[in-house]
Design a protein around this motif. Structure first.
Motif, mmCIF file in Angstrom:
data_model
loop_
_atom_site.group_PDB
_atom_site.id
_atom_site.type_symbol
_atom_site.label_atom_id
_atom_site.label_comp_id
_atom_site.label_asym_id
_atom_site.label_seq_id
_atom_site.Cartn_x
_atom_site.Cartn_y
_atom_site.Cartn_z
ATOM 1 N N UNK A 76 43.318 46.474 22.033
ATOM 2 C CA UNK A 76 42.646 45.633 23.153
ATOM 3 C C UNK A 76 43.814 45.440 24.131
ATOM 4 N N UNK A 77 42.811 45.400 25.381
ATOM 5 C CA UNK A 77 43.840 45.055 26.619
ATOM 6 C C UNK A 77 43.514 43.650 27.114
ATOM 7 N N UNK A 78 44.382 42.879 27.751
ATOM 8 C CA UNK A 78 44.459 41.614 28.048
ATOM 9 C C UNK A 78 44.318 41.363 29.627
ATOM 10 N N UNK A 79 44.999 42.150 30.328
ATOM 11 C CA UNK A 79 45.018 41.966 31.813
ATOM 12 C C UNK A 79 43.714 41.862 32.741
ATOM 13 N N UNK A 80 43.819 41.453 33.804
ATOM 14 C CA UNK A 80 42.736 41.410 34.725
ATOM 15 C C UNK A 80 42.977 42.301 36.059
ATOM 16 N N UNK A 81 42.057 42.346 36.888
ATOM 17 C CA UNK A 81 42.298 42.807 38.054
ATOM 18 C C UNK A 81 42.720 42.015 39.265
ATOM 19 N N UNK A 82 43.550 42.519 40.165
ATOM 20 C CA UNK A 82 43.925 41.486 41.290
ATOM 21 C C UNK A 82 42.857 41.911 42.504
ATOM 22 N N UNK A 83 41.519 41.442 42.015
ATOM 23 C CA UNK A 83 40.384 41.561 43.087
ATOM 24 C C UNK A 83 39.426 40.185 43.029
ATOM 25 N N UNK A 84 38.588 39.917 43.915
ATOM 26 C CA UNK A 84 37.860 38.739 43.829
ATOM 27 C C UNK A 84 36.555 39.129 43.298
ATOM 28 N N UNK A 85 36.095 38.066 42.549
ATOM 29 C CA UNK A 85 34.897 38.040 41.782
ATOM 30 C C UNK A 85 33.758 37.664 42.863
ATOM 31 N N UNK A 86 32.618 38.470 42.656
ATOM 32 C CA UNK A 86 31.472 37.975 43.577
ATOM 33 C C UNK A 86 30.335 37.872 42.500
ATOM 34 N N UNK A 87 30.355 36.896 41.621
ATOM 35 C CA UNK A 87 29.091 36.556 40.757
ATOM 36 C C UNK A 87 29.103 35.142 40.795
ATOM 37 N N UNK A 88 27.928 34.461 40.482
ATOM 38 C CA UNK A 88 27.459 33.131 40.293
ATOM 39 C C UNK A 88 27.602 32.784 38.835
ATOM 40 N N UNK A 89 28.221 33.344 38.117
ATOM 41 C CA UNK A 89 28.335 32.783 36.600
ATOM 42 C C UNK A 89 29.029 31.611 36.219
ATOM 43 N N UNK A 90 28.333 30.819 35.671
ATOM 44 C CA UNK A 90 29.171 29.610 35.119
ATOM 45 C C UNK A 90 30.534 29.720 34.681
ATOM 46 N N UNK A 91 30.744 30.785 34.271
ATOM 47 C CA UNK A 91 32.257 31.059 33.686
ATOM 48 C C UNK A 91 32.933 31.787 34.514
ATOM 49 N N UNK A 92 32.530 31.791 35.767
ATOM 50 C CA UNK A 92 33.410 32.713 36.688
ATOM 51 C C UNK A 92 34.897 32.466 36.908
ATOM 52 N N UNK A 93 35.682 33.523 37.446
ATOM 53 C CA UNK A 93 37.044 33.330 37.591
ATOM 54 C C UNK A 93 37.452 32.006 38.165
ATOM 55 N N UNK A 94 38.525 31.123 37.604
ATOM 56 C CA UNK A 94 39.023 29.946 38.361
ATOM 57 C C UNK A 94 40.209 30.214 39.356
ATOM 58 N N UNK A 95 40.411 31.600 39.442
ATOM 59 C CA UNK A 95 41.523 32.006 40.040
ATOM 60 C C UNK A 95 41.286 32.833 41.220
ATOM 61 N N UNK A 96 41.606 32.371 42.374
ATOM 62 C CA UNK A 96 41.300 33.353 43.714
ATOM 63 C C UNK A 96 42.001 34.685 43.507
#
Length: 388
Positions: A76-96
């Motif tokens: 399985x992979x662990x890395x994220x993308x260098x892009x901004x999240x545009x959701x209103x999820x309660x667990x949305x990304x805390x890193x800009x």
């Protein structure tokens, strides 16, 4: 479907892990928090854990209590993308500017779920290695782990991985023998001409005009060089050059990607792109530097391991949700490097929602129960282990 029912009834832990990873995303080779949490969980379940493989990779090993020589790997992979999240999820990304827009948070949680399940049921014959890989999005993490002795630390006979896929039927499992994902290579072309006044093109060598010719001709590598029965793509994604409307610049830089579904097609396209650049330079008296950076080969599934995935899928989702000859995609995956070293299979689990890499993408948490059950059933199928 008993294993799937187990995961559906006890999905709270996987959801918690996934949402934690989602809130705290980390990009390629910076997955320090993620890998530390994964290693902590795996160690707590009594698995033998090695951290720092290939930088931030984690490998955990589970030895069965029954005799058996076969060893399998799940990745399985662990890395994220260098892009901004545009959701209103309660667990949305805390890193800009960093976002799990491809579902690797869910993939890691899924494999943790399978590891936890199997760790509680050790009446197994053989060995399972759980591989948590960094930097898949850059296509460099798999090679980093291999170069750091992955196959020595976790000697395995075969290897498996999954990916969520919004383009597939929700809850389905898709797999195929042969190429399921394309190879990918980077392309950078620098056209150097001679600058001039825009009203006096005869005094210069126009790199913009040459670049325009090149973009069209590059498509002939697909239409006139590649076998028509084989898929391939040459895309120019950026063009940079010029400073004013009435100035012919002396340089234009183009970047793009070359994708192909076979190793022979990959080699052919790389050669023809380079030859076209050489020919255009001679035709127009310009200097053209063509730099093709190796990405990854096509992801090629092995027939025996595809049959294992199909057998597991019948037990997890049933024949009605098994797509045993799913259409391949021109996306790419560095799991392909592992499949060059060991036989194995890469498969999809379908879900609803926006496609991967979309700023409003959200991983479907229902997929985790299916994925974890698939890993467990593959382990059972391949090891000849007792029913749980």
């Amino acid at each position: 479907m008993a294993v799937l029912d187990d995961f559906r009834q006890d999905a709270a832990s996987m959801i918690e892990w996934r949402r934690d990873f989602h809130r705290h995303p980390e990009i390629a080779f910076e997955e320090h928090r993620t890998s530390a949490r994964i290693a902590e969980l795996l160690s707590g379940w009594g698995l033998s854990v090695r951290s720092g493989v290939g930088g931030t990779g984690v490998v955990a090993t589970l030895e069965g209590s029954q005799s058996g020589a076969r060893a399998i790997g799940f990745r399985a992979e662990m890395d994220a993308l260098p892009m901004a999240e545009k959701t209103n999820l309660p667990h949305r990304s805390l890193r800009d500017g960093i976002f799990h827009g491809c579902g690797h948070d869910g993939h890691a949680a899924t494999l943790l779920g399978a590891a936890s399940y199997l760790a509680r049921r050790r009446d197994l014959a053989g060995t399972v290695h759980f591989i948590f890989q960094p930097a898949e999005e850059t296509l460099k993490g798999s090679l980093a782990m291999l170069g750091d002795g992955l196959l020595s630390a976790a000697p395995m006979d075969e290897v498996y991985a999954l990916h969520n896929m919004p383009q597939r039927r929700p809850g389905s499992v898709g797999v195929r023998s042969g190429s399921i994902l394309s190879g990918a290579d980077g392309l950078r072309i620098v056209v150097r001409g001679v600058g001039a006044h825009g009203a006096q093109p005869h005094n210069g060598i126009d790199p913009i005009m040459i670049a325009a010719e090149m973009i069209g001709l590059l498509q002939t590598t697909i239409s006139r060089s590649l076998d028509p029965l084989e898929a391939g793509v040459v895309t120019i994604g950026t063009i940079q050059g010029g400073t004013a409307a009435n100035i012919i610049p002396d340089e234009v830089v183009l970047t793009g990607t070359i994708r192909s579904m076979s190793t022979t097609g990959r080699a052919l396209l790389k050669r023809r792109v380079s030859e076209l650049c050489t020919g255009l330079a001679a035709a127009f008296g310009a200097s053209i530097a063509c730099e093709i950076s190796d990405g990854c080969p096509p992801t090629v599934n092995h027939p025996d391991q595809v049959a294992v995935v199909e057998a597991a899928a019948r037990r997890v989702v049933g024949d009605g949700l098994l797509d045993r000859n799913c259409a391949p995609l021109m996306s790419s995956e560095d799991f392909s490097f592992l499949l060059e070293q060991r036989p194995g299979a890469f498969f999809f689990v379908g879900q609803d929602g926006q496609g991967c890499h979309h700023p409003s993408y959200d991983f479907d948490e229902d997929v985790m129960a299916i994925g974890a059950a698939m890993f467990v059933e593959i382990a059972r199928e391949r090891g000849g282990w007792r029913p749980f």
